[in-house]
Write a protein that holds these residues in place. Structure first.
Motif, PDB file in Angstrom:
ATOM      1  N   THR A 146      11.409   6.318  -2.592  1.00  0.00           N
ATOM      2  CA  THR A 146      10.619   6.312  -3.848  1.00  0.00           C
ATOM      3  C   THR A 146      11.511   6.613  -5.074  1.00  0.00           C
ATOM      4  OG1 THR A 146       8.718   7.212  -2.187  1.00  0.00           O
ATOM      5  CG2 THR A 146       8.710   7.696  -4.661  1.00  0.00           C
ATOM      6  N   LYS A 147      12.228   7.622  -4.881  1.00  0.00           N
ATOM      7  CA  LYS A 147      13.409   7.962  -6.208  1.00  0.00           C
ATOM      8  C   LYS A 147      14.118   6.702  -6.512  1.00  0.00           C
ATOM      9  CE  LYS A 147      13.728  12.883  -5.182  1.00  0.00           C
ATOM     10  NZ  LYS A 147      14.570  14.014  -4.539  1.00  0.00           N
ATOM     11  N   GLN A 148      14.542   6.017  -5.354  1.00  0.00           N
ATOM     12  CA  GLN A 148      15.412   4.841  -5.839  1.00  0.00           C
ATOM     13  C   GLN A 148      14.438   3.845  -6.622  1.00  0.00           C
ATOM     14  OE1 GLN A 148      16.658   2.443  -2.335  1.00  0.00           O
ATOM     15  NE2 GLN A 148      17.783   1.057  -3.645  1.00  0.00           N
ATOM     16  N   LEU A 149      13.277   3.566  -5.941  1.00  0.00           N
ATOM     17  CA  LEU A 149      12.317   2.519  -6.837  1.00  0.00           C
ATOM     18  C   LEU A 149      12.048   3.141  -8.111  1.00  0.00           C
ATOM     19  CD1 LEU A 149      10.680   0.068  -6.643  1.00  0.00           C
ATOM     20  CD2 LEU A 149       8.881   1.638  -5.629  1.00  0.00           C
ATOM     21  N   PRO A 190      14.761  -1.087   0.781  1.00  0.00           N
ATOM     22  CA  PRO A 190      14.117  -1.126   2.100  1.00  0.00           C
ATOM     23  C   PRO A 190      12.714  -0.941   1.946  1.00  0.00           C
ATOM     24  CG  PRO A 190      16.054   0.119   2.289  1.00  0.00           C
ATOM     25  CD  PRO A 190      15.719  -0.056   1.001  1.00  0.00           C
ATOM     26  N   PRO A 191      11.782  -1.530   2.996  1.00  0.00           N
ATOM     27  CA  PRO A 191      10.396  -1.384   2.690  1.00  0.00           C
ATOM     28  C   PRO A 191       9.937   0.271   2.748  1.00  0.00           C
ATOM     29  CG  PRO A 191      10.831  -2.181   4.824  1.00  0.00           C
ATOM     30  CD  PRO A 191      12.136  -2.077   4.177  1.00  0.00           C
ATOM     31  N   LEU A 192       8.986   0.712   2.134  1.00  0.00           N
ATOM     32  CA  LEU A 192       8.113   1.831   2.461  1.00  0.00           C
ATOM     33  C   LEU A 192       7.299   1.567   3.564  1.00  0.00           C
ATOM     34  CD1 LEU A 192       8.027   2.832  -1.427  1.00  0.00           C
ATOM     35  CD2 LEU A 192       8.854   4.601   0.336  1.00  0.00           C
ATOM     36  N   LEU A 193       7.279   2.521   4.531  1.00  0.00           N
ATOM     37  CA  LEU A 193       6.243   2.408   5.823  1.00  0.00           C
ATOM     38  C   LEU A 193       5.431   3.570   6.020  1.00  0.00           C
ATOM     39  CD1 LEU A 193       9.641   1.082   7.872  1.00  0.00           C
ATOM     40  CD2 LEU A 193       7.610  -0.249   6.807  1.00  0.00           C
ATOM     41  N   PRO A 194       4.394   3.527   6.669  1.00  0.00           N
ATOM     42  CA  PRO A 194       3.407   4.365   6.731  1.00  0.00           C
ATOM     43  C   PRO A 194       3.691   5.558   7.879  1.00  0.00           C
ATOM     44  CG  PRO A 194       2.619   2.515   7.983  1.00  0.00           C
ATOM     45  CD  PRO A 194       4.194   1.857   7.250  1.00  0.00           C
ATOM     46  N   PHE A 225       0.769  -1.229   0.077  1.00  0.00           N
ATOM     47  CA  PHE A 225       0.146   0.007  -0.098  1.00  0.00           C
ATOM     48  C   PHE A 225       0.928   1.114   0.053  1.00  0.00           C
ATOM     49  CE2 PHE A 225      -2.317   3.341   2.237  1.00  0.00           C
ATOM     50  CZ  PHE A 225      -3.473   3.736   1.315  1.00  0.00           C
ATOM     51  N   CYS A 226       1.959   1.284   0.796  1.00  0.00           N
ATOM     52  CA  CYS A 226       2.686   2.485   0.932  1.00  0.00           C
ATOM     53  C   CYS A 226       3.534   2.743  -0.496  1.00  0.00           C
ATOM     54  CB  CYS A 226       3.635   2.466   2.008  1.00  0.00           C
ATOM     55  SG  CYS A 226       2.971   2.392   3.603  1.00  0.00           S
ATOM     56  N   THR A 227       4.006   1.569  -0.946  1.00  0.00           N
ATOM     57  CA  THR A 227       4.716   1.765  -2.445  1.00  0.00           C
ATOM     58  C   THR A 227       3.508   2.430  -3.409  1.00  0.00           C
ATOM     59  OG1 THR A 227       6.017  -0.170  -1.969  1.00  0.00           O
ATOM     60  CG2 THR A 227       5.614   0.534  -4.350  1.00  0.00           C
ATOM     61  N   ILE A 228       2.321   1.816  -3.492  1.00  0.00           N
ATOM     62  CA  ILE A 228       1.101   2.545  -4.254  1.00  0.00           C
ATOM     63  C   ILE A 228       0.991   3.937  -4.008  1.00  0.00           C
ATOM     64  CG2 ILE A 228      -1.172   2.345  -4.769  1.00  0.00           C
ATOM     65  CD1 ILE A 228      -1.029  -0.561  -4.254  1.00  0.00           C
ATOM     66  N   LYS A 229       0.996   4.387  -2.784  1.00  0.00           N
ATOM     67  CA  LYS A 229       0.675   5.640  -2.344  1.00  0.00           C
ATOM     68  C   LYS A 229       1.919   6.563  -2.610  1.00  0.00           C
ATOM     69  CE  LYS A 229      -1.042   8.383   1.503  1.00  0.00           C
ATOM     70  NZ  LYS A 229      -1.571   8.195   3.126  1.00  0.00           N
ATOM     71  N   ALA A 230       3.065   6.140  -2.553  1.00  0.00           N
ATOM     72  CA  ALA A 230       4.447   7.105  -2.885  1.00  0.00           C
ATOM     73  C   ALA A 230       4.484   6.999  -4.308  1.00  0.00           C
ATOM     74  CB  ALA A 230       5.560   6.212  -2.430  1.00  0.00           C
ATOM     75  N   LEU A 231       4.265   5.923  -5.289  1.00  0.00           N
ATOM     76  CA  LEU A 231       4.287   6.366  -6.671  1.00  0.00           C
ATOM     77  C   LEU A 231       3.329   7.216  -7.199  1.00  0.00           C
ATOM     78  CD1 LEU A 231       5.414   2.709  -7.801  1.00  0.00           C
ATOM     79  CD2 LEU A 231       6.911   4.518  -7.680  1.00  0.00           C
ATOM     80  N   PRO A 278      16.552   6.796  10.028  1.00  0.00           N
ATOM     81  CA  PRO A 278      16.484   6.216   8.548  1.00  0.00           C
ATOM     82  C   PRO A 278      15.439   5.720   7.911  1.00  0.00           C
ATOM     83  CG  PRO A 278      18.475   5.359   9.961  1.00  0.00           C
ATOM     84  CD  PRO A 278      17.536   6.082  10.693  1.00  0.00           C
ATOM     85  N   PHE A 279      14.484   5.240   8.676  1.00  0.00           N
ATOM     86  CA  PHE A 279      13.345   4.495   8.127  1.00  0.00           C
ATOM     87  C   PHE A 279      12.336   5.557   7.812  1.00  0.00           C
ATOM     88  CE2 PHE A 279      15.162   1.170  10.829  1.00  0.00           C
ATOM     89  CZ  PHE A 279      14.938   0.253  10.043  1.00  0.00           C
ATOM     90  N   LEU A 280      12.474   6.813   7.901  1.00  0.00           N
ATOM     91  CA  LEU A 280      11.616   7.933   7.640  1.00  0.00           C
ATOM     92  C   LEU A 280      12.010   8.688   6.142  1.00  0.00           C
ATOM     93  CD1 LEU A 280      11.095   9.589  11.344  1.00  0.00           C
ATOM     94  CD2 LEU A 280       9.545   7.840   9.600  1.00  0.00           C
ATOM     95  N   ASN A 281      13.272   8.106   5.652  1.00  0.00           N
ATOM     96  CA  ASN A 281      13.403   8.939   4.192  1.00  0.00           C
ATOM     97  C   ASN A 281      12.681   8.232   3.199  1.00  0.00           C
ATOM     98  OD1 ASN A 281      15.079  10.312   2.716  1.00  0.00           O
ATOM     99  ND2 ASN A 281      16.711   9.437   3.178  1.00  0.00           N
ATOM    100  N   HIS A 282      11.331   8.620   3.200  1.00  0.00           N
ATOM    101  CA  HIS A 282      10.395   8.083   2.135  1.00  0.00           C
ATOM    102  C   HIS A 282      10.816   8.607   0.872  1.00  0.00           C
ATOM    103  CE1 HIS A 282       7.512   7.798   5.797  1.00  0.00           C
ATOM    104  NE2 HIS A 282       8.290   6.790   5.696  1.00  0.00           N
ATOM    105  N   GLY A 283      11.148   9.854   0.709  1.00  0.00           N
ATOM    106  CA  GLY A 283      11.425  10.717  -0.397  1.00  0.00           C
ATOM    107  C   GLY A 283      12.586   9.705  -1.349  1.00  0.00           C
ATOM    108  N   GLN A 284      13.447   9.555  -0.566  1.00  0.00           N
ATOM    109  CA  GLN A 284      14.811   8.943  -1.203  1.00  0.00           C
ATOM    110  C   GLN A 284      14.428   7.339  -1.842  1.00  0.00           C
ATOM    111  OE1 GLN A 284      18.490   9.269   0.985  1.00  0.00           O
ATOM    112  NE2 GLN A 284      19.302   7.464  -0.006  1.00  0.00           N
TER     113      GLN A 284
END
Length: 378
Positions: free
Chosen positions: A363-366, A190-194, A21-27, A355-361
């Motif tokens: 998402t860019k890596q993915l 690493p996993p995308l987290l909520p 879900f977090c991957t869908i939301k981030a993309l 380090p687990f809060l770096n959602h933007g980085q």
């Protein structure tokens, strides 16, 4: 792009759907138009997903004799679907398969030149082997199933190792896929987290908590182990909470007057339980790539007591109290039950979890991996 999920990824009420879900939301937030394909095993259509996807398609997961195959693991055969494959062939968009469960189409030569990515939730054959070892001899059919599935998965994972680009949750899984399964295109994402911040409250809670998807065998075994080995000697309030507990677990809880079972709590109810607990007690007897359950407890809860298998070289050991024996679990729980979670521990936890809060980085890596192909993988 297309995303294929082994389950309906909402609500995010167990670890297996959180990264999906977090991957869908981030993309979606990055401007990607997502065509989502879900195998529905009873969770039903979820209107929330339409807010992040151009379209959402649902497919029935197969059961019973239709999934029996001499070569295909059950988790793969049960998600074979001609309708899905025909839809995916209507364009050339990249395909992200969420888990080995969804990889049936890799056996179809029509997808040989398609950009396909597989998100590895675990090294599945190792995971099922561990499930076999931890399943009680009182459940012989389950034990046989896990052993058979592990054997099929090991062969299957080798067979598909060069048919896609694999996105592992940990460097440990990258090493296994490269060295044991001879995969060439496997990278750690690493996993995308909520989580957006550490919400742990200082002070003292009033119970110990074990939480998880209780329909999963390893979680049920962990809960029963706590009841029969730890909380049979420690008479403090103990709550077990999670999805679809079995009659076996209900019977065991009823034997302990200071324990209770909360079945199928909502996501908000579970969040409140984690936050209000004095101690989240989370042993694991199966190595996992990354435990979202543990991260949830650390981001939202107070003290956290685990065994070495749960932390699994994650770098989270300094945020937890690690017990290696039954006696150690009992001693640590007794010590922590009346010990406030203070500001110093909260600051340390925020530092460890940053380090687990770096959602933007992430998402860019993915996105680089999904659209820049070979160049991004090197």
């Amino acid at each position: 792009m297309h995303i294929v999920s082994s389950d309906v990824p909402f609500p995010i009420d167990y670890g297996g759907v959180i990264d999906v879900f977090c991957t869908i939301k981030a993309l979606h937030g990055a401007g990607v138009h997502i065509h989502l394909h879900c195998f529905d095993d009873g969770r039903g259509h979820q209107p929330e997903l339409a807010a992040y996807c151009t379209e959402v398609k649902y497919y029935q997961k197969l059961t019973g004799h239709k999934c029996i195959s001499p070569k295909l693991p059950y988790i793969v055969a049960s998600r074979s679907c001609n309708q899905l494959r025909e839809r995916l062939l209507q364009d050339d968009h990249p395909i992200l398969l969420q888990g080995i469960h969804c990889t049936y189409l890799l056996n179809d030569e029509r997808f040989d030149n398609r950009p396909i990515f597989v998100r590895l939730m675990n090294v599945e054959h190792e995971y099922y082997e561990q499930l076999c070892k931890t399943t009680t001899v009182l459940q012989p059919l389950k034990k046989i199933y896990y052993h058979h599935e592990s054997r099929l998965l090991k062969s299957y994972e080798k067979d598909i190792a060069d048919k896609a680009i694999f996105l592992a949750l940990s460097e440990q899984d990258v090493a296994v896929y490269r060295q044991k399964l001879h995969a060439r295109n496997v990278v750690c994402v690493p996993p995308l987290l909520p989580f957006t911040e550490v919400e742990s409250e200082t002070g003292i809670g009033c119970f110990c908590l074990y939480h998880g998807n209780l329909s999963v065998a390893e979680n049920e075994e962990a809960a029963i182990w706590l009841l029969t080995n730890i909380f049979n000697k420690i008479e403090v309030p103990f709550i077990i909470a999670g999805k679809q507990p079995s009659p076996r677990l209900e019977r065991e809880v009823n034997l302990h007057g200071h324990a209770c079972l909360i079945a199928n709590p909502s996501a908000q109810e579970m969040h409140d339980l984690v936050r209000k607990a004095q101690i989240n007690v989370l042993p694991s007897f199966c190595r996992k790539s990354r435990s979202v359950k543990l991260l949830n407890a650390l981001f939202s809860g107070r003290h956290c007591v685990v065994n070495p298998t749960m932390i699994n070289n994650s770098g989270l050991d300094t945020a937890c109290h690690v017990a290696t024996t039954v006696e150690a679990f009992q001693s640590i729980i007794i010590q922590l039950y009346h010990q406030p979670f203070d500001e110093h521990e909260l600051l340390l936890r925020k530092e460890i979890l940053a380090p687990f809060l770096n959602h933007g980085q992430l998402t860019k890596q993915l996105m680089r991996l999904l659209w820049q192909g070979e160049e991004a993988r090197h």
